[in-house]
Design an enzyme around this catalytic site. Structure first.
Site, PDB file in Angstrom:
ATOM      1  N   GLU A 153       0.827  -1.211   0.000  1.00 36.54           N
ATOM      2  CA  GLU A 153       0.000   0.000   0.000  1.00 36.54           C
ATOM      3  C   GLU A 153       0.863   1.262   0.000  1.00 36.54           C
ATOM      4  OE1 GLU A 153      -3.517   0.398   0.012  1.00 36.54           O
ATOM      5  OE2 GLU A 153      -3.744  -1.733  -0.381  1.00 36.54           O
ATOM      6  N   THR A 186      -4.433 -10.822  -2.408  1.00 35.78           N
ATOM      7  CA  THR A 186      -4.305 -10.226  -3.737  1.00 35.78           C
ATOM      8  C   THR A 186      -3.230  -9.141  -3.790  1.00 35.78           C
ATOM      9  OG1 THR A 186      -6.204  -8.840  -3.178  1.00 35.78           O
ATOM     10  CG2 THR A 186      -6.618 -10.787  -4.531  1.00 35.78           C
ATOM     11  N   HIS A 187      -2.752  -8.700  -2.642  1.00 37.31           N
ATOM     12  CA  HIS A 187      -1.643  -7.741  -2.648  1.00 37.31           C
ATOM     13  C   HIS A 187      -0.297  -8.407  -2.954  1.00 37.31           C
ATOM     14  CE1 HIS A 187      -4.472  -5.082  -0.630  1.00 37.31           C
ATOM     15  NE2 HIS A 187      -3.581  -4.110  -0.584  1.00 37.31           N
TER      16      HIS A 187
HETATM   17  N1  DGL Z   1      -5.816  -7.832  -0.412  1.00 34.98           N
HETATM   18  C1  DGL Z   1      -6.455  -8.422   0.678  1.00 34.98           C
HETATM   19  C2  DGL Z   1      -6.451  -9.928   0.613  1.00 34.98           C
HETATM   20  O1  DGL Z   1      -6.406 -10.472  -0.475  1.00 34.98           O
HETATM   21  C3  DGL Z   1      -6.225  -7.975   2.055  1.00 34.98           C
HETATM   22  C4  DGL Z   1      -5.329  -6.876   2.375  1.00 34.98           C
HETATM   23  C5  DGL Z   1      -5.692  -6.251   3.684  1.00 34.98           C
HETATM   24  O2  DGL Z   1      -5.235  -6.716   4.746  1.00 34.98           O
HETATM   25  O3  DGL Z   1      -6.470  -5.329   3.638  1.00 34.98           O
HETATM   26  O4  DGL Z   1      -6.519 -10.586   1.628  1.00 34.98           O
END
Ligand code: DGL
Length: 284
Positions: A153, A186-187
């Site tokens: 982020e 997904t990050h």
């Molecule tokens: N991108 C999210 C996932 O796939 C979560 C990231 C977050 O902790 O907000 O779990």
């Protein structure tokens, strides 16, 4: 032919990995993406709270945008809310957990696999259950990776600090002898090079993005021509929109265009959410 857009959401930028895969696979579909950066990260939050956020965003996508299908492009939200969303909503809902597990099962040879995700995702047991439901036994080594999302982020995907953290969190998974590792957040694809450095060349990194995009296309009928829209991408964020546009465009690898601002009221409890909870203000 249904020319309505597809709706997609994540806590922030991570779902852009899924958006990219979907745009590549179905370039004529219009897509509306919500990054809930005003309330990220979801990972450390209570799953009930994440579920209430997910219902609120999904309702907005249906009530205000009139989407034809919703992609929960977030593992934490998929783990917390997929069943609820499917029961509540009048459109198909696609999560990322089952597609990710399918891709993982295809990738492994020794049937010993790893999954990394947020604390919420790993603690929910969603991956453990999905892998347990596979027709062949597969041994799973799960690990939560607190801190990874915050690096992404911030747009910091290659640095000494993230490498040190990756070594500390991933070494036990590597040392367990897995031959495939699912990036169950997904990050994390944005950290793929750093993660690959730790895991070594023999471990295949698997992301759920492509498999999720295939599932969306299958649900839409996989019919040709694929979609009838112009392939427009519209992005909304509940956080700082200029920052979302700048960092998101860099991570996405292409201009995101104007990012609309969403302001959420306190989300209702899930049981009260059926009539919809709309944001106080939204501008394109
Ligand atoms: N991108 C999210 C996932 O796939 C979560 C990231 C977050 O902790 O907000 O779990």
């Amino acid at each position: 032919m249904d020319g309505r857009p597809i709706g997609m959401f994540d806590s922030g930028f991570g779902g852009l990995t899924v958006a990219r895969a979907l745009i590549d696979l179905a370039p004529h579909e219009d897509l509306v993406y919500v990054g809930d950066t005003g309330r990220y990260p979801y990972g450390p939050r209570d799953l009930d709270e994440v579920r209430s956020f997910a219902v609120q965003i999904a309702r907005w996508l249906i009530d205000e945008i009139d989407v034809k299908l919703i992609v929960v492009a977030c593992n934490t939200a998929s783990a917390a809310a997929l069943d609820t969303l499917r029961a509540l909503l009048p459109v198909p809902v696609v999560g990322v957990i089952d597609p990710g597990v399918r891709a993982l099962a295809k990738a492994t040879r020794n049937r010993r696999v790893g999954v990394v995700g947020t604390v919420g995702t790993i603690r929910s047991g969603a991956y453990q259950r999905a892998i347990g439901a596979l027709p062949v036994p597969v041994e799973l080594v799960p690990a939560s990776c607190p801190g990874f999302v915050e690096f992404v982020e911030r747009g910091e995907t290659r640095s000494d600090q993230v490498s040190v953290l990756a070594e500390r969190l991933l070494a036990p998974v590597r040392d367990a002898g897995v031959d495939a590792l699912l990036l169950g957040c997904t990050h994390y694809p944005f950290l793929a090079r750093t993660i690959a450095d730790v895991m070594g060349r023999d471990v295949v990194l698997v992301s759920s993005a492509d498999e999720t995009a295939f599932e969306v296309r299958a649900i839409l009928g996989a019919s040709e021509p694929p979609g009838v829209g112009s392939g427009a991408l519209q992005v909304f964020s509940s956080g700082d929109v200029a920052w979302f546009r700048a960092v998101g465009s860099r991570l996405f690898g292409g201009e995101l265009g104007e990012v609309g601002r969403l302001t959420w009221p306190d989300p209702p409890a899930v049981a009260e959410a059926a009539p919809g909870a709309r944001p106080g203000a939204a501008s394109g």
